[in-house]
Design an enzyme around this catalytic site. Structure first.
Site, PDB file in Angstrom:
ATOM      1  N   CYS A 131     -15.393   0.441 -44.079  1.00 47.05           N
ATOM      2  CA  CYS A 131     -14.360  -0.519 -43.445  1.00 47.05           C
ATOM      3  C   CYS A 131     -14.073  -1.717 -44.832  1.00 47.05           C
ATOM      4  O   CYS A 131     -14.826  -2.422 -44.880  1.00 47.05           O
ATOM      5  CB  CYS A 131     -14.655  -1.098 -42.291  1.00 47.05           C
ATOM      6  SG  CYS A 131     -13.407  -2.296 -41.663  1.00 47.05           S
ATOM      7  N   CYS A 134     -13.252  -5.258 -43.251  1.00 44.69           N
ATOM      8  CA  CYS A 134     -14.512  -5.669 -42.670  1.00 44.69           C
ATOM      9  C   CYS A 134     -15.412  -6.161 -43.729  1.00 44.69           C
ATOM     10  O   CYS A 134     -15.818  -7.366 -43.625  1.00 44.69           O
ATOM     11  CB  CYS A 134     -15.359  -4.652 -41.769  1.00 44.69           C
ATOM     12  SG  CYS A 134     -14.606  -3.824 -40.413  1.00 44.69           S
ATOM     13  N   ASP A 135     -15.491  -5.404 -44.754  1.00 42.51           N
ATOM     14  CA  ASP A 135     -16.615  -5.988 -45.700  1.00 42.51           C
ATOM     15  C   ASP A 135     -16.219  -6.173 -47.069  1.00 42.51           C
ATOM     16  O   ASP A 135     -16.780  -6.463 -48.244  1.00 42.51           O
ATOM     17  CB  ASP A 135     -17.724  -4.691 -45.997  1.00 42.51           C
ATOM     18  CG  ASP A 135     -18.366  -4.266 -44.476  1.00 42.51           C
ATOM     19  OD1 ASP A 135     -18.590  -5.248 -43.802  1.00 42.51           O
ATOM     20  OD2 ASP A 135     -18.424  -3.310 -44.252  1.00 42.51           O
TER      21      ASP A 135
END
Length: 311
Positions: A131, A134-135
Site C-alpha cells: 500500500c 499507507c507506507d
C-alpha cells in the site's frame, strides 16, 4: 440466539462490535486468529485521523480494548460457513457449534496477492509493502521498487515518484495492462525507471530493513541487482470471500456489492471492510463501514422484533 454475529476481528469487525454494543445488541464477534487484521503486521500507521503516529499492533490493541470496554463477547474460533435463513441466519463454527442470529456482519478482510519470493514475508512491514498511500511517506527521498503492471501499480508508482528520489517499476511483460493515460504519465515521469520483461527473484535485507532486490529477465533469464530501500508489490488484491453465502451479489473481482448501509442482497447480512466493493481500502474506511453496518443492523433487528411482537 444473538441479535448480531460479527465474522472477523479487524478494524471493520471491531468497530462494528463497538457500535453494536452501544446499540445494546446481543452480539458476538468470531475471530480465528489475533484480533486486528492486517494492521497487526504493519510497523507504523500515520494516516489514522487523530493519531499522528502509532504502531500497527498498538492500534489493534486500541480497537480491541475499546470493544472490550463494552463487554463485547469475542470467541476465538473459525467460521466454517454462513447459512442464511428466513426467520434467522446461522453461523456454523469449525467445531460444529451453530450460532443463530437475526443479523450477520461479514468482516473477514482481504489479502494482497503475494509474489512468493525469498525475503517477501520476512520483510513485510520492514521495507516490503502492499500500500503506497499507507507506507509511501516512510520512503520520502529514498529509492523504491514497484512491482506490477495494472492501474494500481501505475497509480502508486506515480504517487511514489512525487515523494521518492527514484522509482523502479518492474513488470513481467513488455507492456502494461493499466490505462493509456496512466501509461503516458509513467513514461513522462523522469523519476520512474522501467524494468520490463522482468520479475523479482528475491528481496535482500539487513538488520535495518530492505537493501535491494534481484531481478530476472524472463526472456534472457539474465539477473541483476537493484539497490533499494523499499519494495511495493501490486500484483492484485483478493477479498476473503470464501464465507460469502450463495445469493449474495458480488462483482467480477469477488467483492461483495452492498447498499449505502453495507447491507448485501440478502436482508440482515452485511459486508464491511476489504470484503465490500468501494473506492479505496483504508483503516479509517473499514472502521466507518463497521459503524454503518452495526447501526443498520440495529435498525434491522429492531424492525424484526417489532414485527414478531405484532404476530
Amino acid at each position: 440466539m444473538y441479535d448480531l454475529v460479527i465474522v472477523g476481528g479487524g478494524p471493520a469487525g471491531l468497530s462494528a462490535g463497538i457500535y453494536a454494543m452501544r446499540a445494546a445488541l446481543h452480539t458476538v464477534l468470531i475471530e480465528k486468529g489475533m484480533p486486528g487484521g492486517q494492521i497487526a503486521l504493519t510497523k507504523d500507521v500515520e494516516n489514522y485521523p487523530g493519531i499522528e503516529e502509532v504502531g500497527g499492533f498498538e492500534l489493534c490493541e486500541k480497537f480491541l480494548n475499546h470493544a472490550k470496554r463494552y463487554d463485547l463477547e469475542i470467541r476465538e474460533n473459525e467460521v466454517a460457513r454462513v447459512e442464511p435463513g428466513v426467520d434467522y441466519h446461522e453461523v456454523v463454527l469449525s467445531d460444529g457449534t451453530r450460532l443463530h442470529a437475526h443479523s450477520v456482519i461479514l468482516a473477514p478482510g482481504g489479502s494482497a496477492r503475494k509474489l512468493g519470493v525469498p525475503g517477501e514475508m520476512e520483510q513485510y512491514g520492514k521495507g516490503v509493502s502492499y500500500c503506497a498511500t499507507c507506507d509511501g511517506f516512510f520512503f520520502r527521498g529514498k529509492i523504491v521498487v514497484v512491482v506490477g503492471g495494472g492501474d494500481t501499480a501505475l497509480e502508486d508508482a506515480l504517487y511514489l515518484s512525487k515523494i521518492c528520489a527514484k522509482v523502479y517499476l518492474v513488470h513481467r511483460r513488455d507492456e502494461f495492462r493499466g490505462s493509456r493515460i496512466l501509461q503516458q504519465r509513467v513514461f513522462a515521469e523522469p523519476r520512474i525507471t522501467l524494468v520490463l520483461d522482468s520479475v523479482l527473484d528475491d528481496i535482500a535485507a539487513d538488520d535495518q530493513g530492505v537493501t535491494g532486490v534481484t531481478v530476472k529477465n524472463v526472456k534472457t533469464e539474465e539477473t541483476h541487482k537493484i539497490a533499494t530501500d523499499g519494495v511495493f508489490i501490486f500484483v492484485g488484491f483478493m477479498p476473503n470471500n470464501a464465507l460469502v453465502p450463495a445469493g449474495v451479489k458480488m462483482n467480477a473481482a469477488g467483492y461483495v456489492v452492498t447498499d449505502e448501509k453495507c447491507e448485501t442482497s440478502l436482508p440482515g447480512i452485511f459486508a464491511v471492510g476489504d470484503l465490500r466493493q468501494k473506492y479505496a481500502n483504508q483503516i479509517v474506511l473499514a472502521a466507518a463501514d463497521g459503524c454503518v453496518a452495526a447501526l443498520a443492523a440495529a435498525h434491522y433487528v429492531e424492525a424484526r422484533k417489532a414485527q414478531a411482537a405484532r404476530k
